[in-house]
Write an enzyme that holds these catalytic residues in place. Structure first.
Site, PDB file in Angstrom:
ATOM      1  N   HIS A 136       0.818  -1.208   0.000  1.00  0.00           N
ATOM      2  CA  HIS A 136       0.000   0.000   0.000  1.00  0.00           C
ATOM      3  C   HIS A 136       0.854   1.261   0.000  1.00  0.00           C
ATOM      4  O   HIS A 136       2.055   1.249   0.295  1.00  0.00           O
ATOM      5  CB  HIS A 136      -0.954   0.010   1.201  1.00  0.00           C
ATOM      6  CG  HIS A 136      -0.282   0.087   2.542  1.00  0.00           C
ATOM      7  ND1 HIS A 136       0.054   1.274   3.141  1.00  0.00           N
ATOM      8  CD2 HIS A 136       0.118  -0.897   3.406  1.00  0.00           C
ATOM      9  CE1 HIS A 136       0.625   1.036   4.325  1.00  0.00           C
ATOM     10  NE2 HIS A 136       0.675  -0.267   4.508  1.00  0.00           N
ATOM     11  N   CYS A 187       2.623  -4.972   6.965  1.00  0.00           N
ATOM     12  CA  CYS A 187       2.350  -4.771   5.545  1.00  0.00           C
ATOM     13  C   CYS A 187       3.519  -4.041   4.879  1.00  0.00           C
ATOM     14  O   CYS A 187       4.390  -3.479   5.557  1.00  0.00           O
ATOM     15  CB  CYS A 187       1.060  -3.997   5.350  1.00  0.00           C
ATOM     16  SG  CYS A 187      -0.425  -4.980   5.713  1.00  0.00           S
TER      17      CYS A 187
END
Length: 538
Positions: A430, A449
């Site tokens: 992301h 992440c």
């Protein structure tokens, strides 16, 4: 009499004779007793591996190793075992020396049956290790959740049995990628250098740069020559050639390539070749874990230790971005696994993971109900709840009934786009509003992440396969401000890997830090299994 018997048995084996005479017995009794003795010994020894036992039972216990006809197969296998150390495998696990000795000393059909099955067991162990790795990584580090494709034992046996050239089949079991071949060459080269005394004494300085002279510069020059970054030189000054060598070295290690041997660079230069070899041995093992898996004609390669994400098309890198990965904490380290990217979400909202909600935000809101006010409180029916209506002191991590969500915005924790490959670990790539972290050398700051430094360019690269003008298409959706899911027409394989040693496009090995300590644990496990650090040959 014993020596005569031994020679006779060996002669029978080399001649292809299946049975040995028993004194005082009729031919039919001899055959029945000896076939039974051989088959029973095979069955008993093969019981250690049910698949092997079934294999022999299916073929009525016919031998595949202990006849004259099997000599080429047997020779090819023992030659392969002689190279096991070159692959960084635990040589003692396969017992080659003991098996060779037993071939020279067997006297009975029972011993031959035991040896027959023992060779098959050694073959299955070696074939499994060289094709898919010698370790069970999840037992060593819980963050290595990669699914390893283990070969079918019966397929391994039949594949060798039916191979026109056994040696070719055995060589084909190891990974046959250019990267694995380069790692093998690096292992051999490092072993040779270690045997010759290594790269010399460490450089006795914390910092050296252009214009410096003296013994420390000479030591640096000699070490750069020994490592292959510089041609022969007798210069005693930090000249342009030495600066270029240091710069190349820094580039290979993912450092700022300014050609100055500062404290961080000097620490890397003074790293012993034995330590580099450990990284290569672990990299060989990691490469075997990926063997048998189709990486994908187009795939995304995220090397956690390198803090990069890359797209490869037909083996050529077509996109690259710096990344930020999980912090070096037990609950935040980025795991290793492979999956398929299925979609991107433009203008994403952030559904705060439960662990973050109760471990980080709940204590904050108990102290100040208005804390983290940019994140919404959501009930079980998805409705936004006013902070003022909640007595946060009444709850704890177990019974807190609310979720938390951050609406789409430029300040959203996920930035303006996220890339999903749905997995049970809730890991994805992301964007991020925290751009400054991409300037750090070590970029381990996330909750697990992967934050991408060039998220829009990644989106354009992925969309280029399905829309004519990917940038205009992406920006038109972005301008709406609405959360929008954009499926990929063809899912793209994603591989989250952890290589501290890996060849670049030119085949030269680049090294990275063991940011989570995983390679240290893996090397210890390899060493415990019997992998030798630097054998030139077995």
């Amino acid at each position: 009499m014993r020596d005569f018997g031994r020679k006779f048995v060996v002669a029978c084996l080399l001649a292809g004779t299946a049975a040995l005479p028993l004194v005082g017995a009729t031919p039919s009794v001899v055959q029945a007793q000896e076939i039974s003795g051989f088959a029973q010994a095979v069955a008993e020894t093969a019981a250690a591996n049910p698949a092997l036992g079934a294999f022999y039972a299916e073929r009525s216990y016919q031998p595949i190793w202990t006849t004259a006809e099997a000599a080429p197969r047997r020779a090819a296998f023992f030659a392969a075992l002689d190279q096991a150390g070159a692959h960084g495998l635990p040589v003692a696990r396969y017992g080659a020396e003991d098996l060779r000795n037993r071939f020279a000393t067997i006297e009975t059909e029972r011993e031959r049956g035991q040896l027959e099955a023992a060779v098959s067991l050694a073959y299955l162990a070696w074939a499994r290790d060289i094709s898919s790795g010698a370790l069970e990584p999840q037992k060593i580090d819980a963050g290595i959740v990669r699914e390893i494709i283990r070969p079918d034992p019966v397929a391994l046996l039949n594949g060798l049995l039916n191979a026109p050239v056994p040696a070719h089949y055995l060589r084909g079991l190891a990974p046959h990628t250019p990267q694995y071949a380069n790692l093998l060459r690096a292992r051999l080269h490092l072993a040779e250098q270690i045997a010759d005394g290594g790269w010399g004494a460490p450089v006795p300085a914390k910092r050296l740069g252009p214009g410096d002279t003296g013994a420390a510069v000479v030591a640096l020059r000699d070490r750069m020559m020994a490592m292959g970054y510089m041609g022969r030189s007798i210069s005693g000054s930090y000249d342009a050639a030495l600066q270029k060598a240091v710069q190349s070295y820094q580039f290979d290690l993912g450092m700022k390539a300014d050609g100055v041997a500062g404290e961080a660079t000097m620490a890397e230069i003074n790293t012993a070749p034995e330590e580099r070899l450990k990284s290569v041995l672990v990299a060989l093992e990691r490469a075997r874990w990926l063997n048998g898996r189709d990486l994908g004609q187009r795939h995304i390669w995220v090397n956690i230790t390198d803090f990069t994400a890359r797209i490869f098309d037909d083996g050529k890198m077509t996109f690259e971005s710096v990344t930020v990965v999980g912090q070096n904490r037990s609950d935040r380290r980025t795991p290793e696994f492979s999956d398929e990217m299925e979609l991107m979400v433009i203008n994403p909202s952030w559904s705060v993971p439960r662990s973050i909600t109760v471990k980080e935000y709940l204590p904050m809101m108990q102290r100040n109900p208005g804390a983290a006010g940019h994140i919404q409180l959501v009930d079980s029916r998805g409705r936004t709840v006013s902070r003022g209506s909640v007595d946060f002191s009444a709850y704890n991590a177990r019974n807190f009934p609310f979720a938390m969500r951050q609406p789409p915005s430029s300040g959203n924790a996920l930035g303006l786009v996220k890339f999903l490959f749905p997995n049970k670990y809730n890991i994805y790539l992301h964007d991020t509003p925290s751009k400054s972290l991409f300037q750090r050398d070590v970029r381990a700051f996330s909750h697990g992440c992967i934050r991408v430094g060039r998220p829009f360019d990644l989106a354009y690269a992925l969309l280029a396969k399905q829309v004519d003008n990917p940038e205009d298409y992406f920006q038109s959706i972005l301008r709406t401000g609405a959360e929008t899911r954009v499926p990929l027409d063809k899912p793209v394989p994603v591989h989250l890997v952890y290589f501290t040693a890996w060849p670049n496009a030119q085949g030269r090995i680049e090294y990275r830090h063991d940011v989570y300590g995983r390679d240290g644990a893996l090397y210890s496990a390899l060493e415990k299994a019997g992998v030798a650090l630097a054998p030139l040959t077995n």
